[in-house]
Design a protein around this motif. Structure first.
Motif, PDB file in Angstrom:
ATOM      1  N   PRO A 123     112.732  11.769  55.971  1.00  0.00           N
ATOM      2  CA  PRO A 123     111.659  12.214  56.875  1.00  0.00           C
ATOM      3  C   PRO A 123     110.423  12.757  56.167  1.00  0.00           C
ATOM      4  O   PRO A 123     109.339  12.756  56.745  1.00  0.00           O
ATOM      5  CB  PRO A 123     112.339  13.307  57.710  1.00  0.00           C
ATOM      6  CG  PRO A 123     113.460  13.796  56.858  1.00  0.00           C
ATOM      7  CD  PRO A 123     113.936  12.603  56.090  1.00  0.00           C
ATOM      8  N   VAL A 124     110.566  13.220  54.914  1.00  0.00           N
ATOM      9  CA  VAL A 124     109.412  13.792  54.209  1.00  0.00           C
ATOM     10  C   VAL A 124     108.312  12.751  54.042  1.00  0.00           C
ATOM     11  O   VAL A 124     107.124  13.076  54.066  1.00  0.00           O
ATOM     12  CB  VAL A 124     109.839  14.350  52.842  1.00  0.00           C
ATOM     13  CG1 VAL A 124     108.637  14.911  52.082  1.00  0.00           C
ATOM     14  CG2 VAL A 124     110.886  15.444  53.027  1.00  0.00           C
ATOM     15  N   LEU A 146     101.203  15.810  58.259  1.00  0.00           N
ATOM     16  CA  LEU A 146     100.687  17.169  58.161  1.00  0.00           C
ATOM     17  C   LEU A 146      99.350  17.203  57.431  1.00  0.00           C
ATOM     18  O   LEU A 146      98.478  18.027  57.748  1.00  0.00           O
ATOM     19  CB  LEU A 146     101.705  18.068  57.449  1.00  0.00           C
ATOM     20  CG  LEU A 146     102.980  18.397  58.225  1.00  0.00           C
ATOM     21  CD1 LEU A 146     103.910  19.258  57.370  1.00  0.00           C
ATOM     22  CD2 LEU A 146     102.647  19.120  59.524  1.00  0.00           C
ATOM     23  N   ILE A 181     106.490  13.043  57.325  1.00  0.00           N
ATOM     24  CA  ILE A 181     106.011  14.386  57.671  1.00  0.00           C
ATOM     25  C   ILE A 181     104.846  14.794  56.785  1.00  0.00           C
ATOM     26  O   ILE A 181     103.839  15.352  57.263  1.00  0.00           O
ATOM     27  CB  ILE A 181     107.157  15.401  57.560  1.00  0.00           C
ATOM     28  CG1 ILE A 181     108.225  15.112  58.622  1.00  0.00           C
ATOM     29  CG2 ILE A 181     106.635  16.824  57.716  1.00  0.00           C
ATOM     30  CD1 ILE A 181     109.452  16.002  58.511  1.00  0.00           C
ATOM     31  N   VAL A 229     112.228   6.945  58.564  1.00  0.00           N
ATOM     32  CA  VAL A 229     111.917   8.316  58.953  1.00  0.00           C
ATOM     33  C   VAL A 229     113.183   9.142  59.174  1.00  0.00           C
ATOM     34  O   VAL A 229     113.167  10.372  58.988  1.00  0.00           O
ATOM     35  CB  VAL A 229     111.040   8.312  60.218  1.00  0.00           C
ATOM     36  CG1 VAL A 229     111.800   7.760  61.409  1.00  0.00           C
ATOM     37  CG2 VAL A 229     110.507   9.703  60.518  1.00  0.00           C
TER      38      VAL A 229
END
Length: 286
Positions: A250-251, A258, A254, A246
Motif C-alpha cells: 500500500p505504501v 499524500l 499512499i 495496493v
C-alpha cells in the motif's frame, strides 16, 4: 492598566496580528515539497532506473518507503516526482498568466463587439473541463513534459483571461484612470501604471489557486499515461503503477497520494492567507 494597553484598546496604536494559521500551514507544506525538489536535483537515494531492489519490498533501512514491482526505490521516485509537479505547476501557471492577462486586457480595452466576442469565446472554453482540454493538446503534441505544461497552461488561460477582463474593466471606470487619460497618458501607460498594479494582488491569489489545479491536472495526465514519459518520475504514474498492488504494497499508492494532497493543500492554504493580506477588509472582518 498600562498606557500601551490603553492605546491598543482605543486603537491609537495598531496591534500586532499573528500570521493566519492557514498561511503558516500552507507555507510549511509548500516549503517541504520545494525543499524535496531542490534536494532531488543534487541527491537521490538511488538512480531512477535502478532496479536492484527486491520487488515490492516493504519499508526498511535500505529503502525507507520500499520498492515498486520493478524493484525501484519509491523514495527516489517520490523526490524526483516533486520536481515534475513543481515544474508543470510553475510553467503552466506562467503560461496561463502570460496568455490570459494579455487576452483579458485586450478585451477590457477593445470595442464592445470585440469584447463580447472574446467573452463568449472564453465562456465556451471555460465550459470544457481542464483535463479534457489538456488531453486534447497532449494527444496532438505527444506525451512529454513540455506538452503537459502547454496543455494545462492553455486550458487554464481562459479563466485567467476572464478574471483579468472583469478586474481591468472595473479599474477603467475609476476617476483616476479617467484623469490619466485626460492628461494624455498613453494606453501602455494606463495599463502599466494604473491597471496592472491595481489588479495584481487579486490575480496573484487566483494564480496561486490555479497552481493547485495544475498539479492535479498533471497527476491526472500522468495517471492516464499522457504526462512526462519515463525515466521521468511522476506522482500520477506512481499511483497508476501501484493500483494493481495496493493491497500487498500500500505504501506505493499512499506515498504519492499524500504528496499530491500536501502540495495542493499547501498552495491553497497559502493562497487563502495571501488573499487576507491583499484584502484589508477581510483582515478587519476576522
Amino acid at each position: 492598566m498600562s498606557q500601551v494597553a490603553i492605546q491598543q484598546i482605543t486603537g491609537s496604536v495598531p496591534t500586532r496580528r499573528r500570521p493566519k494559521a492557514t498561511l503558516v500551514v500552507g507555507a510549511v507544506l509548500t516549503g517541504l515539497v520545494v525543499l524535496t525538489a531542490v534536494v532531488s536535483l543534487v541527491w537521490l537515494p538511488y538512480p531512477l532506473a535502478d532496479t536492484s531492489g527486491g520487488r515490492l519490498e516493504g519499508p526498511g533501512p535500505l529503502h525507507p518507503l520500499g520498492t515498486d514491482r520493478l524493484g525501484r526505490d519509491l523514495l527516489s521516485q517520490l523526490m524526483a516526482g516533486a520536481r515534475i509537479a513543481l515544474a508543470v505547476g510553475t510553467g503552466s501557471v506562467a503560461l496561463a498568466a502570460l496568455i490570459g492577462i494579455a487576452v483579458g486586457l485586450v478585451a477590457a480595452f477593445a470595442r464592445p463587439w470585440i469584447d463580447d466576442t472574446v467573452s463568449a469565446t472564453l465562456d465556451v472554453v471555460i465550459a470544457f473541463p481542464v483535463l479534457l482540454l489538456a488531453m486534447l493538446v497532449v494527444a496532438v503534441q505527444g506525451a512529454s513534459l513540455w506538452s503537459a505544461i502547454l496543455a494545462v497552461g492553455l486550458a487554464m488561460s481562459a479563466v485567467v483571461a476572464r478574471l483579468t477582463r472583469i478586474l481591468a474593466r472595473r479599474v477603467l471606470q475609476e476617476q483616476f484612470v479617467t484623469a490619466a487619460r485626460t492628461s494624455g497618458t498613453s494606453l501602455l501607460g494606463v495599463v502599466f501604471r494604473h491597471v496592472l498594479p491595481n489588479i495584481a494582488p487579486t490575480l496573484a491569489v487566483s494564480l496561486a489557486l490555479q497552481f493547485g489545479g495544475a498539479v492535479l491536472a498533471e497527476a491526472s495526465l500522468s495517471y492516464l499515461g499522457l504526462g512526462a514519459p519515463p525515466p521521468n518520475a511522476s506522482w500520477g504514474r506512481m499511483l497508476q503503477e501501484a493500483q494493481g498492488t495496493v493491497l500487498t504494497a500500500p505504501v506505493g499508492a499512499i506515498a504519492p497520494g499524500l504528496a499530491v494532497v500536501a502540495l495542493v493543500l499547501g498552495v491553497n492554504f497559502l493562497a487563502d492567507g495571501l488573499r487576507d493580506l491583499a484584502d484589508p477588509t477581510r483582515r478587519r472582518a476576522r
